[in-house]
Design an enzyme around this catalytic site. Structure first.
Site, PDB file in Angstrom:
ATOM      1  N   ASP A 121     -38.649  48.915  22.518  1.00 11.08           N
ATOM      2  CA  ASP A 121     -37.480  49.752  22.260  1.00 11.08           C
ATOM      3  C   ASP A 121     -37.748  51.210  22.611  1.00 11.08           C
ATOM      4  O   ASP A 121     -36.901  51.886  23.210  1.00 11.08           O
ATOM      5  CB  ASP A 121     -37.047  49.633  20.788  1.00 11.08           C
ATOM      6  CG  ASP A 121     -36.467  48.255  20.484  1.00 11.08           C
ATOM      7  OD1 ASP A 121     -36.307  47.455  21.430  1.00 11.08           O
ATOM      8  OD2 ASP A 121     -36.185  47.972  19.299  1.00 11.08           O
ATOM      9  N   SER A 147     -42.555  42.679  19.286  1.00 14.66           N
ATOM     10  CA  SER A 147     -41.541  42.549  20.331  1.00 14.66           C
ATOM     11  C   SER A 147     -40.520  43.671  20.280  1.00 14.66           C
ATOM     12  O   SER A 147     -39.643  43.749  21.132  1.00 14.66           O
ATOM     13  CB  SER A 147     -40.827  41.208  20.180  1.00 14.66           C
ATOM     14  OG  SER A 147     -40.182  41.162  18.917  1.00 14.66           O
ATOM     15  N   CYS A 148     -40.610  44.540  19.272  1.00 19.50           N
ATOM     16  CA  CYS A 148     -39.546  45.542  19.107  1.00 19.50           C
ATOM     17  C   CYS A 148     -39.998  46.975  19.383  1.00 19.50           C
ATOM     18  O   CYS A 148     -39.500  47.608  20.312  1.00 19.50           O
ATOM     19  CB  CYS A 148     -38.985  45.459  17.695  1.00 19.50           C
ATOM     20  SG  CYS A 148     -38.377  43.816  17.302  1.00 19.50           S
ATOM     21  N   LEU A 149     -40.921  47.469  18.576  1.00 17.16           N
ATOM     22  CA  LEU A 149     -41.239  48.892  18.658  1.00 17.16           C
ATOM     23  C   LEU A 149     -41.663  49.349  20.065  1.00 17.16           C
ATOM     24  O   LEU A 149     -41.043  50.262  20.628  1.00 17.16           O
ATOM     25  CB  LEU A 149     -42.295  49.265  17.607  1.00 17.16           C
ATOM     26  CG  LEU A 149     -41.761  49.880  16.299  1.00 17.16           C
ATOM     27  CD1 LEU A 149     -40.562  49.131  15.739  1.00 17.16           C
ATOM     28  CD2 LEU A 149     -42.844  49.986  15.243  1.00 17.16           C
TER      29      LEU A 149
END
Ligand code: UGA
Length: 446
Positions: free
Chosen positions: A284, A279-281
């Site tokens: 983002d 859910s981040c890399l």
């Protein structure tokens, strides 16, 4: 001891909440989802995360309480952390949940009539807290940031699977505030973390630190993947050996006090594989590229980091086609559906585009994950995949087996495959297995 409320009992909010309670603070968590709220109140963790059930059970009803009312939470506390989702639609970070939280907090502090500190913990692009968030809070409260209320940004650096440990033993604490009073209120939250570097800065810098950190990790992964692909096309080079040589540099292997050499943790992002997910890399990096573009800056490097990542599934399918010929009618077992080991999170899992590409080429796909079969099935609803209860069932009768996630359990694959006749082609998407253990083996960077 601080009195703190947290808006959003999702992954970040709940982990932060129970950990702050463990550190001695009084925490009120706000959750609007009735089922989630009920679970939390009963001391049941609504998602899979190591050590969370124990901490939640320990503190619920004591130093940690949960409510559906922002009003109640804000009235009982002096500082509010916003930890709601910030979905990315491909162009911009969707701030609607953050701004909705701002509206509710604003109404609560307007009623309260005393100073309160509002802090954005959700990942938001640089400039958001001092921009859109401040604007909204001032507009709805009719009050002035820095005078009537404090405003800050406090990004999290939690890794799924070790989030509790990461919170309790952080490598850094980043606090951004529009003024000293906000910064002091925020640092009071983190006094219990002795010896941890605290970066005191403005909100936009704090936000940028979060994006720069994740972008660096993503860039290292795509770098390793590009080098691995070059090894494959040149031939006669194993990317694993190459990276072993790269890791041995004193930048990446450090000598500790006893003279023993140990790999620096960052080297774990310099391993070729079938791509980064979660859910981040991906979110983002894409959001930062879009943020730069919107300001007239072409973020060429990070754009390419994403392009390389999007090509990973194709590399896996190409390798299988090289080994098996046309994939139509071939049976392929996909091992690993979670975006990484030790979690049941399947968001942006590299397994999904691989599965889709295999199906597009006419292969039949069976899949297995130690904990993520069900979330994967939900995410892939309508996609023709058969889910196996264990690794043995998944690989039975397969022409090829693809290892997508580095689960410890998959280390026993050689024993399972050894009994198969004819042996399947094993494609190691994480280079985690001993190639000598298989009759037919291929992998990223070979
Ligand atoms: C990431 C960062 O590692 C955390 O520092 C950060 O706090 C967090 O995002 C966040 O923004 O909240 P996370 O997404 O939980 O944490 O997982 P990682 O362990 O970083 O893995 C990300 C992806 O990269 C996974 O799909 C993993 O399989 C992949 N990866 C990792 C590779 O493909 N190759 C590698 O060498 C390392």
């Amino acid at each position: 001891m601080s009195r703190v409320s947290i808006i959003g009992a999702g992954y970040v909010g709940l982990v932060t909440g129970v950990c702050l309670a463990e550190k001695g603070h009084d925490v009120v968590c706000v959750e609007s989802d009735a089922a989630k709220l009920a679970a939390i109140r009963e001391g049941r963790a609504p998602f899979h995360e190591a050590d969370l059930p124990e901490l939640l059970k320990k503190h619920i009803g004591h130093r940690f309480t949960a409510t559906a009312s922002v009003d109640e939470a804000v009235a009982a506390t002096d500082l509010t952390l916003i930890a709601v989702g910030t979905p990315f639609d491909g162009k911009t970070i969707d701030l609607s949940f953050v701004l909705q939280a701002c509206d509710e907090i604003s109404r609560a502090i307007a009623r309260l009539g005393r100073y309160h500190v509002i802090v954005v913990k959700s990942t938001v692009v640089p400039g958001t807290t001092a921009g859109a968030v401040q604007e909204r809070l001032e507009q709805v409260t009719g009050k002035k940031a820095g005078l009537d209320f404090g405003l800050g940004a406090n990004p999290e650096f939690l890794t799924e699977g070790t989030a509790i440990k990461d919170f309790m033993h952080p490598d850094r604490i980043v606090i951004g505030g529009i003024d000293e009073r906000t910064l002091d209120a925020l640092s009071a939250l983190y006094t219990g973390f002795v010896g941890v570097p605290v970066i005191r800065t403005n909100p936009s810098t704090a936000e940028m630190i979060k994006y720069a950190s994740n972008s660096l990790l993503a860039a290292m992964i795509s770098f390793s993947n590009e080098i691995a692909d070059l090894c494959t096309v040149v031939g006669g080079i194993d990317a694993l050996d190459v990276m072993r040589g790269v890791h041995a540099s004193t930048y990446l292997t450090v000598t500790n006090g006893n003279g023993a050499r140990a790999q620096a943790p960052i080297a774990s992002f310099l391993e070729a594989g079938c791509g980064f997910g979660g859910s981040c890399l991906p979110k983002d990096v894409s959001a930062l590229v879009a943020h730069g573009n919107a300001r007239g800056l072409d973020m060429g490097l990070l754009r390419e980091v994403m392009t390389i990542n999007r090509r990973r599934p194709g590399r896996v399918v190409d390798a299988l086609t090289r080994g098996l010929g046309a994939l139509r009618g071939k049976r392929v077992a996909v091992l690993g559906l979670a975006f990484k080991p030790d979690t049941d999170d399947v968001r942006e899992s590299p397994a999904f585009p691989i599965i889709r590409a295999l199906l597009e080429d006419g292969a039949q796909v069976s899949a297995y994950d130690p904990v993520a079969n069900e979330p994967a099935q939900r995410a892939l609803s309508g996609v023709a995949v058969s889910y196996a209860r264990n690794m043995k069932d998944a690989v039975e009768g397969a022409d090829a087996v693809v290892v997508v996630t580095r689960w410890k359990e998959f280390e026993t694959l050689p024993d399972v495959v050894a009994k198969m006749d004819p042996p399947p082609l094993v494609f190691d998407g994480r280079r985690m297995l001993d190639r000598a253990a298989f009759a037919r083996y291929d992998g990223i960077g070979l």
